[in-house]
Design an enzyme around this catalytic site. Structure first.
Site, mmCIF file in Angstrom:
data_model
loop_
_atom_site.group_PDB
_atom_site.id
_atom_site.type_symbol
_atom_site.label_atom_id
_atom_site.label_comp_id
_atom_site.label_asym_id
_atom_site.label_seq_id
_atom_site.Cartn_x
_atom_site.Cartn_y
_atom_site.Cartn_z
ATOM 1 N N GLY A 156 -10.356 -2.667 25.311
ATOM 2 C CA GLY A 156 -10.095 -1.669 26.349
ATOM 3 C C GLY A 156 -11.265 -0.678 26.381
ATOM 4 N N ILE A 158 -12.026 2.001 24.674
ATOM 5 C CA ILE A 158 -12.664 2.429 23.421
ATOM 6 C C ILE A 158 -13.430 1.262 22.782
ATOM 7 C CG2 ILE A 158 -12.285 3.447 21.131
ATOM 8 C CD1 ILE A 158 -9.794 4.873 22.366
ATOM 9 N N THR A 235 -9.254 2.805 14.012
ATOM 10 C CA THR A 235 -9.029 4.084 14.699
ATOM 11 C C THR A 235 -7.906 3.924 15.725
ATOM 12 O OG1 THR A 235 -10.776 3.522 16.270
ATOM 13 C CG2 THR A 235 -11.390 5.002 14.460
ATOM 14 N N SER A 236 -7.104 2.852 15.607
ATOM 15 C CA SER A 236 -6.068 2.621 16.620
ATOM 16 C C SER A 236 -4.729 3.230 16.162
ATOM 17 C CB SER A 236 -5.937 1.124 16.921
ATOM 18 O OG SER A 236 -5.591 0.386 15.769
ATOM 19 N N ARG A 237 -3.919 2.448 15.468
ATOM 20 C CA ARG A 237 -2.685 2.962 14.872
ATOM 21 C C ARG A 237 -2.545 2.325 13.495
ATOM 22 N NH1 ARG A 237 -2.970 6.474 18.023
ATOM 23 N NH2 ARG A 237 -1.435 7.174 19.563
ATOM 24 N N GLU A 266 2.003 8.045 8.538
ATOM 25 C CA GLU A 266 1.171 9.262 8.629
ATOM 26 C C GLU A 266 2.061 10.472 8.439
ATOM 27 O OE1 GLU A 266 -1.269 9.493 12.122
ATOM 28 O OE2 GLU A 266 -2.202 7.566 11.700
ATOM 29 N N HIS A 285 -6.477 11.050 10.951
ATOM 30 C CA HIS A 285 -6.262 10.825 12.389
ATOM 31 C C HIS A 285 -7.020 11.860 13.235
ATOM 32 C CE1 HIS A 285 -3.219 8.868 15.378
ATOM 33 N NE2 HIS A 285 -4.374 9.141 15.973
ATOM 34 N N ALA A 287 -10.059 10.940 15.033
ATOM 35 C CA ALA A 287 -11.118 10.288 15.821
ATOM 36 C C ALA A 287 -11.357 10.973 17.166
ATOM 37 C CB ALA A 287 -10.802 8.814 16.018
#
Ligand code: DGY
Length: 326
Positions: A156, A158, A235-237, A266, A285, A287
Site C-alpha cells: 500500500g 507505506i 511498523t504495521s501491527r 502493546e 509505536h 513510526a
C-alpha cells in the site's frame, strides 16, 4: 439550535481542537492514559460524535450506548480497534487518517532497518557499559544496506514509500502483494510469492493491515524460511508476528535481528523475553510520531468528524457504503 456534543479520547494538538470548537461542544479526556472502555461507553451516551485513538476499543455495545452517534473518527490509518461491521450495521461512518503519515512512517521503517543492520542501539550500550577501549576490526560489525535485497510484505502507500527509499540505496525490492504486477514494477519492485520473498530477502518489512488473515502471518515456518542473516522490520501491527516464534528465531540465530515499532500486546510487558535480546530493537509505536504528521493526523480526524456531524461524506472513510448519498 443546540450544538452537537463530541467526546475526544485524548488531548490533541491545539490547531485541531480550535477547529473543532468552531463546530461543536466537546469534552477532551485529560489524562495521559486512555479512558477505560466503560468511560467511553458512558461518555457517548449523549454525544453525536467520537474522536478516538488506536488504543480505544470501539465495538457494537459501545456504539449502542450512544444512540445519537453520527460519526466515529479514528486518529490513525489503521482501524483494527474499531468494529467496522458493527458500525455498518448501525449506519455509522468511521473515519481514519490515511496518506498524511505515509512518508513519516516509511522514514521510520527505514531508520529501524538501518539501526538494526548497523547495530546502533548496541553501539550506544557498548559505550555506556564502558567497553569502548580501542578501535577493533570486528567490533560491532553489522550488515550493509546498499546493494541488499528488501522484501516488502504489503504494498500500500507505506510499502511503496519504503520502496522509494530503498531505490536510493540501490536495494533490490521484492514485493508480496495482491496489487497487479504492473503496479509493483512501476514502483521499482518485483512481485513474488511470500515464500520467495522470505527466502531471498536480506531485510523483510511488514506493511499489511491487521485482519484475521494477517494475524501471526509471520510465525515459525516463515521465520525458518528467512536467511540466518536476515533482519525483520515491523511498523504495521504487532499481531502480524507471532512473538514467541520471533523470540526463538532471534535467540537461536535463525534470523539476525528485528526492529519492532509495534508489539503484541502493546505496551510490551517489561518481562517479555524479546526485551532481553541484543538483536531486537523495540520502540513504543512511534513510526508516525513527527510533530508535523501527528498534527496533520489530528486535523484530519477533526475534518472527518465535522463532516460526519453535518451529515456529509467523510473526506476519508473506511466504510463508504454507509456514507450519505451512497
Ligand atoms: C496508524 O495510524 O495506524 C499508526 O499505527 C499510528 O502510528
Amino acid at each position: 439550535m443546540s450544538r452537537d456534543k463530541v467526546f475526544v479520547t485524548r488531548q490533541l494538538p491545539p490547531t485541531a481542537l480550535e477547529r473543532l470548537s468552531a463546530h461543536c461542544d466537546f469534552e477532551v479526556w485529560q489524562e495521559f492514559m486512555p479512558p477505560p472502555y466503560e468511560v467511553i461507553r458512558e461518555k457517548v451516551g449523549d454525544q453525536s460524535g467520537l474522536i478516538c485513538l488506536l488504543t480505544d476499543r470501539i465495538d457494537g455495545p459501545l456504539m449502542d450506548a450512544g444512540p445519537g452517534l453520527k460519526v466515529i473518527s479514528n486518529m490513525a490509518v489503521g482501524f483494527d480497534n474499531v468494529d467496522v461491521a458493527a458500525a455498518n450495521e448501525r449506519g455509522i461512518p468511521v473515519g481514519n487518517t490515511p496518506g498524511v503519515l505515509t512518508e513519516t512512517t516509511a522514514d521510520f521503517a527505514f531508520a529501524l532497518l538501518m539501526a538494526v543492520a548497523r547495530r546502533i542501539p548496541e553501539a550506544t550500550r557498548y559505550i555506556a557499559d564502558g567497553k569502548w577501549r580501542t578501535w577493533h576490526p570486528t567490533v560491532l560489525a553489522g550488515q550493509d544496506i546498499f546493494g541488499a535485497t528488501l522484501g516488502i510484505v504489503g504494498f500500500g502507500r507505506i510499502g511503496q514509500a519504503l520502496a522509494r527509499r530503498a531505490a536510493g540505496f540501490n536495494v533490490r525490492v521484492l514485493v508480496d502483494t495482491l496489487e497487479p504486477e504492473a503496479e509493483v514494477s512501476a514502483a521499482g519492485g518485483e512481485k513474488v510469492s511470500l515464500d520467495e520473498l522470505l527466502r531471498e530477502s536480506d531485510y523483510v518489512s511488514l506493511h499489511v493491515p491487521m485482519t484475521d488473515d494477517t494475524h501471526h502471518l509471520i510465525g515459525k515456518a516463515e521465520l525458518t524460511a528467512m536467511k540466518p542473516t536476515a533482519i525483520l522490520i515491523n511498523t504495521s501491527r504487532g499481531g502480524v508476528i507471532d512473538p514467541s516464534a520471533l523470540y526463538e528465531a532471534l535467540r537461536d540465530g535463525e534470523i539476525l535481528g528485528a526492529g519492532l515499532d509495534v508489539t503484541e500486546p502493546e505496551p510490551i510487558a517489561l518481562d517479555d523475553p524479546l526485551l532481553t535480546l541484543d538483536n531486537c530493537l523495540i520502540v513504543p509505536h512511534i513510526a508516525s510520531a513527527s510533530v508535523a504528521t501527528r498534527t496533520k493526523m489530528a486535523e484530519m480526524a477533526v475534518a472527518n468528524l465535522i463532516a460526519g456531524l453535518r451529515g456529509l461524506p467523510l473526506p476519508t472513510c473506511v466504510n463508504p457504503e454507509v456514507q450519505p448519498g451512497t
